[in-house]
Scaffold this motif. Sequence first.
Motif, mmCIF file in Angstrom:
data_model
loop_
_atom_site.group_PDB
_atom_site.id
_atom_site.type_symbol
_atom_site.label_atom_id
_atom_site.label_comp_id
_atom_site.label_asym_id
_atom_site.label_seq_id
_atom_site.Cartn_x
_atom_site.Cartn_y
_atom_site.Cartn_z
ATOM 1 N N ASP A 141 0.818 -1.212 0.000
ATOM 2 C CA ASP A 141 0.000 0.000 0.000
ATOM 3 C C ASP A 141 0.852 1.262 0.000
ATOM 4 O O ASP A 141 0.381 2.352 0.327
ATOM 5 N N SER A 142 2.129 1.111 -0.359
ATOM 6 C CA SER A 142 3.012 2.262 -0.482
ATOM 7 C C SER A 142 4.052 1.973 -1.555
ATOM 8 O O SER A 142 4.259 0.823 -1.953
ATOM 9 N N ASN A 220 5.088 -3.090 7.135
ATOM 10 C CA ASN A 220 3.966 -2.993 8.067
ATOM 11 C C ASN A 220 3.592 -1.563 8.452
ATOM 12 O O ASN A 220 2.597 -1.348 9.135
ATOM 13 N N GLY A 221 4.395 -0.597 8.015
ATOM 14 C CA GLY A 221 4.138 0.784 8.399
ATOM 15 C C GLY A 221 4.806 1.120 9.721
ATOM 16 O O GLY A 221 5.100 0.244 10.535
ATOM 17 N N PRO A 223 4.547 2.890 13.270
ATOM 18 C CA PRO A 223 3.595 3.477 14.231
ATOM 19 C C PRO A 223 4.185 4.713 14.912
ATOM 20 O O PRO A 223 5.304 4.664 15.434
ATOM 21 N N GLU A 261 -6.498 5.953 15.295
ATOM 22 C CA GLU A 261 -5.394 5.593 14.419
ATOM 23 C C GLU A 261 -5.789 5.749 12.959
ATOM 24 O O GLU A 261 -6.929 5.478 12.588
ATOM 25 N N ASP A 262 -4.820 6.178 12.146
ATOM 26 C CA ASP A 262 -5.014 6.208 10.704
ATOM 27 C C ASP A 262 -3.647 6.222 10.039
ATOM 28 O O ASP A 262 -2.634 6.534 10.683
ATOM 29 N N GLU A 263 -3.618 5.890 8.753
ATOM 30 C CA GLU A 263 -2.353 5.746 8.038
ATOM 31 C C GLU A 263 -2.268 6.706 6.868
ATOM 32 O O GLU A 263 -3.280 7.010 6.222
ATOM 33 N N GLY A 270 4.902 4.020 4.586
ATOM 34 C CA GLY A 270 3.653 4.073 5.329
ATOM 35 C C GLY A 270 3.886 4.449 6.789
ATOM 36 O O GLY A 270 4.760 3.880 7.445
ATOM 37 N N ARG A 272 1.704 5.028 10.476
ATOM 38 C CA ARG A 272 0.437 4.842 11.172
ATOM 39 C C ARG A 272 0.408 5.768 12.384
ATOM 40 O O ARG A 272 1.096 5.534 13.385
ATOM 41 N N ILE A 274 -1.100 7.678 15.642
ATOM 42 C CA ILE A 274 -1.976 7.332 16.754
ATOM 43 C C ILE A 274 -2.192 8.580 17.592
ATOM 44 O O ILE A 274 -1.268 9.082 18.240
ATOM 45 N N LYS A 297 0.302 2.850 24.018
ATOM 46 C CA LYS A 297 0.611 3.174 22.627
ATOM 47 C C LYS A 297 2.034 3.710 22.480
ATOM 48 O O LYS A 297 2.688 3.484 21.461
#
Length: 463
Positions: A141-142, A220-221, A223, A261-263, A270, A272, A274, A297
């Motif tokens: 997705d990237s 996995n992006g 965080p 959360e959003d990416e 990527g 993510r 928080i 988090k």
Amino acid sequence: MISKDTIVALATASGAGAIAVIRVSGVDAISIGASIFRSVHAKDLRKQKSHTIHLGHIVDGDRVLDEVLISIFKGTNSYSGEPTIEISCHGSSYIQQEIIQLLLREGCRIAQAGEFTLRAFINGKLDLSQAEAVADLIASDSEASHQIAMQQMRGGFSSEIKQLRDELLNFASLIELELDFSEEDVEFADRTQFESLISKITTVLKRLIDSFAVGNVIKNGIPVAIVGEPNVGKSTLLNALLNEERAIVSEIAGTTRDTIEDEIVIGGIGFRFIDTAGIRDTKDIVESIGIKKTFEKIEQAQVVIYLFDSSSLTDDRLKLLTTEIGKIKNKYPLKPLLVVANKIDALAKNEQDKLLDEIPDLLLLSAKQNVGIEALKTHLLDFVNTGALHSNETIVTNSRHYDALLKALEEIQKVQYGLDSGLSGDLMAIDIRQALYHFGEITGEITSDDLLGNIFANFCIGK
């Protein structure tokens, strides 16, 4: 473990669309396709050349289901390495299901998850690491995750492992040969060349193992936790980064009571984000739970953004702020911390300069006015070492490969110790065999039904 029957599945996403592709693979794929296809030019699919496309209708007896295009792949010249047809029909969910049900009645069965790719592996069209890259490519997705998956699917990682394995296997054969002539005290394997090879393999393995740290976050992006006191603009910052109203914003402290959360993709990587509940002393039970989640988090995040309101910062507040930043740095010494002053649009130039003098590496921005957002994105990218990505070096993203590389390195280091200690060939041969085994695990030269089942169970049906 693989059956030779003919399988069918929808290869495109489920649901209505302009077109859909139904894939059929197996020894009877073309003959089954021919039995339900009526060509507009009266062609028999079984007599047509491979890699050709034909226009006609799918028929169930006298009933016409749809006008379609059928692509033919004969022999082993297909993705799965066996006869295959692909039916491009109109994207109605009803049409898709009618055609699939017709194919099932004609002798096909529904494919299991990843079964087309499993057959490609069994039939030698892909090795195991390339097959796993297919799933990574679908999930990418990237730009960065797509680039790595493409490189692996094209065999970049496989060829590097295969070359090391072939060179090691050659020396292993010579050492095994020495064992057959042990009573004659002959030496077939040049120890100097062998020493050089072991050193080369060690260097390559360490580079691949080290690349997993970058590869894992790319796949996995990354965080990123946005933390700070209530009402400093954390939710506004999240909305500015995402360029949408994702989080509720109000003047009431404690509005955010749970993590959001959003990416987004920044520079092909990527991230993510928080948005967490504001950190403060509170008697509100719900808000207290949110604050507890905030610290959870922070533990999970790889980067922490500490945001504070610069518009209402007194000298006393500044002292408390620096103390709080120090606590976070002491508690998470290895976690990158980016300190950000928000609402700088309310500060004069000399006040901004004072803040920069007081807090090292401070970043100034106004989330509400969208000032400094691009600079923040640039700083976040600096935390990711993407040098290997831009130099087209192999980057490991798969935890199974990472584990096999670690085990292979351990065995190679044992071989190195044996060379340094002057151990006999029969003892070193044991460690060499184990290293070869772990190399083979990566490419699929060493497999088990359980391993294949676990890998392909994560694929989508139709691939």
